[in-house]
Design an enzyme around this catalytic site. Sequence first.
Site, short mmCIF file in Angstrom:
data_model
loop_
_atom_site.label_atom_id
_atom_site.label_comp_id
_atom_site.label_asym_id
_atom_site.label_seq_id
_atom_site.Cartn_x
_atom_site.Cartn_y
_atom_site.Cartn_z
N CYS A 293 35.86 44.50 36.21
CA CYS A 293 36.39 43.15 35.98
C CYS A 293 35.19 42.21 35.87
O CYS A 293 34.26 42.29 36.66
CB CYS A 293 37.31 42.74 37.13
SG CYS A 293 38.71 43.85 37.33
N CYS B 137 35.58 36.55 47.95
CA CYS B 137 36.31 37.37 47.01
C CYS B 137 35.48 37.66 45.75
O CYS B 137 34.90 36.76 45.15
CB CYS B 137 37.55 36.59 46.62
SG CYS B 137 38.74 37.59 45.82
S1 SF4 Z 1 36.71 45.81 42.85
FE1 SF4 Z 1 38.68 44.96 42.12
S2 SF4 Z 1 38.15 43.08 41.03
FE2 SF4 Z 1 36.26 44.27 41.27
S3 SF4 Z 1 36.03 45.48 39.38
FE3 SF4 Z 1 37.14 46.75 40.85
S4 SF4 Z 1 39.32 46.34 40.48
FE4 SF4 Z 1 38.16 44.70 39.46
#
Ligand code: SF4
Length: 404
Positions: free
Chosen positions: A156, A383
């Site tokens: 992401c 986050c």
């Molecule tokens: S940890 Fe969660 S937000 Fe980060 S790349 Fe993986 S799925 Fe996406």
Amino acid sequence: MTATDTLSNASPADLTEEEKKRILAKSAQFSPPSAVLPDGRTELVGLSRAELEQLLVDMGEQRFRTKQLWHWIYHKGATDFNEMTSIGKPLRAKLIDRCVISRPKVVTEQTSKDETRKFLFQFRDGQEAETVYIPDRRADRGAVCISSQVGCTLSCRFCHTGTQNLVRNLGSSEIISQFMAARDSYGEWPTPTADRPRLLSTIVLMGMGEPLYNYENIAKAMRIAMDDEGIGISRRRITLSTSGVVPMMDQCGHDLAVNLAISLHAVRDDLRNEIVPLNRKYPIKDVLAACRRYPAASNSRRITFEYIMLRGINDSEADARELVRLLKGIHAKVNLIPFNPWPGSDYKPSKGEQVQKFADIIMQAGYSSPIRTPRGRDILAACGQLRTESQRVRASEKGLDDVM
Ligand code: SF4
């Protein structure tokens, strides 16, 4: 009959089953180390009750010992068999000889100015993952944010963890022992009772990794967390966050019925394809359809939609109105998350007044839309910021900072 014929004749339910099998098979390629150590002893943390019982039976013991042992491990938090005074000495001696109850090694433990605490844990094979305790300022309680994988496959774009390749899945032992080690740190054993509330009262599966790509280990660990004779955290206090692995959302709803959070972050497929690349496989309409059929979603249990606010990217009033349209018919809550920049990230956080305008549109449509206060920013615990500190330290030792 060709493979294409078979596929064209398959019902949607068959295709979902096929897809589920494919995900589980892929997940097995990233298996964690076995519960049996190289010296032949067995790690008890992370075994299901049935597995623990079988182990005791194989040792020539009565089945009822399972309950006693479970109580010591998950209610009292014991790690030393000698403490287990309700278990006779002969069995204790066998357990010492053949089993272990361990915790991951604490590599670092940092507490933020706002009291958020981040742990970097190291597992038996040297792999590491981060866990964060986020206290709730309004009450004497808080959430433990647990990692499900070392690294992540999903990349992401707003997420620091996503820049680290997937190394492997965490095992049920490594998942539940993150919570247990955090409880050690706060001295919260034995499991508090109704008259003595606990700080570590909630589990959020929102740390490193996509939990639904490690479903079997997550499910096993959460069943342990929910067991009333041990840690005893209710399914209502567990939230699993996913980027939208649709077939496994159905499975999770059926098996665990924990709360669900969706990392949505965009209201159009073209943009979500970019920010959350999994969207190319499971587009917004499929994810929302899976939310609509999620069994735990009811009047008292809303699905949370996580929406990271990226300046000029996904934060317009038109985006907010489209979000309201998409959520129609879902009992939902929208968490608006200020973006926490990290070195090398592409985005900027939305301006405060824009976040407020966005929140107002959602609220006026009848959805709760809290603007999250970033927590633990000073220790990179907020986050989307998790990424093993050790990797950064090692990189800087090697002069690799600028390429990571
Ligand atoms: S940890 Fe969660 S937000 Fe980060 S790349 Fe993986 S799925 Fe996406």
